[in-house]
Design a protein around this motif. Sequence first.
Motif, PDB file in Angstrom:
ATOM      1  N   ILE A 157       0.856  -1.182   0.000  1.00 17.35           N
ATOM      2  CA  ILE A 157       0.000   0.000   0.000  1.00 17.35           C
ATOM      3  C   ILE A 157       0.892   1.232   0.000  1.00 17.35           C
ATOM      4  CG2 ILE A 157      -0.288  -0.149   2.522  1.00 17.35           C
ATOM      5  CD1 ILE A 157      -3.051   1.227   2.086  1.00 17.35           C
ATOM      6  N   ASP A 158       0.686   2.084  -0.983  1.00 17.16           N
ATOM      7  CA  ASP A 158       1.486   3.294  -1.161  1.00 17.16           C
ATOM      8  C   ASP A 158       0.585   4.504  -0.948  1.00 17.16           C
ATOM      9  OD1 ASP A 158       3.483   5.039  -1.722  1.00 17.16           O
ATOM     10  OD2 ASP A 158       3.622   4.593  -3.859  1.00 17.16           O
ATOM     11  N   GLY A 159       1.053   5.453  -0.122  1.00 18.09           N
ATOM     12  CA  GLY A 159       0.274   6.656   0.117  1.00 18.09           C
ATOM     13  C   GLY A 159      -0.299   6.751   1.512  1.00 18.09           C
ATOM     14  N   LEU A 160       0.172   5.909   2.435  1.00 16.82           N
ATOM     15  CA  LEU A 160      -0.293   6.005   3.817  1.00 16.82           C
ATOM     16  C   LEU A 160       0.168   7.332   4.413  1.00 16.82           C
ATOM     17  CD1 LEU A 160       0.472   2.436   5.176  1.00 16.82           C
ATOM     18  CD2 LEU A 160      -1.788   3.446   4.901  1.00 16.82           C
ATOM     19  N   ALA A 161      -0.757   8.068   4.990  1.00 17.36           N
ATOM     20  CA  ALA A 161      -0.422   9.350   5.611  1.00 17.36           C
ATOM     21  C   ALA A 161       0.035   9.096   7.042  1.00 17.36           C
ATOM     22  CB  ALA A 161      -1.624  10.281   5.591  1.00 17.36           C
ATOM     23  N   VAL A 162       1.333   9.245   7.276  1.00 14.07           N
ATOM     24  CA  VAL A 162       1.906   8.985   8.592  1.00 14.07           C
ATOM     25  C   VAL A 162       2.500  10.282   9.127  1.00 14.07           C
ATOM     26  CG1 VAL A 162       3.559   7.626   9.901  1.00 14.07           C
ATOM     27  CG2 VAL A 162       2.416   6.625   7.917  1.00 14.07           C
TER      28      VAL A 162
END
Length: 239
Positions: free
Chosen positions: A216-221
């Motif tokens: 999964i690419d684009g996780l807002a951390v």
Amino acid sequence: MAPPSKDLMKNIAHTLIAIIITYTFLIPLQSAEAVLWEDHFDQEAEKDWQHKGNDSVWTVEDGFLKTEIRAQEQWSVIFDRYQFIAYPGPYNDFTITLETVGATRARFGIALAKHFHDPVTKIDEHGYYLFFTNDIYPSRDGDVFIEPGQRWNTDELQQMELHFKDGRFQLNADGESRIDFTDANFDHIDTIAFVLAGFVTEDVKVGTAWVDTFTIDGLAVSPIRKLATTWASLKQEQP
């Protein structure tokens, strides 16, 4: 030179934790970084995934996540999920990629869900979009009837890619665009999960599925979350 004492090491750990806490409050809450997370299923990861349902078993074997239907009753609908919990939602503007994914005598893929609350009736429910290797279904609170036919004749795929942003869903399979639509009610996603679905008759142990890699690419951390993770790690390492 003598090695540092346990008391000295403990004091150093406490000092580092204090620095992390202080630094956390100096970071703007709005700042966040999009990161990539992946699982090659080399080992069980209970802190990253959680099984939801009673009609299947999920195991990690030979570098694959595998699941099998084990229905509790005959003539029943199967709707089991393996929920992503490593980074809790909500989620937006992300891309999920599955490598070497397939199923036999079952439907398998990704479930994206949003929580809805009706302030008048006080009813809570979840709306789902289920993206299988060979079909797509909407679902309300997991109610889904799997029809005999299928939209695409692909029980197995080398790659399945699903992108979501601001209500827009885009599905690609083995490099080809399959579906692209927008649902304004889904301004974000609350839960992400693998989904195993089907219908069993007399044989309650029919249906298997597998996947080699989940990305999964684009996780807002946020930086605060990164520091919190570091802090937790330091606390575990204290003598």
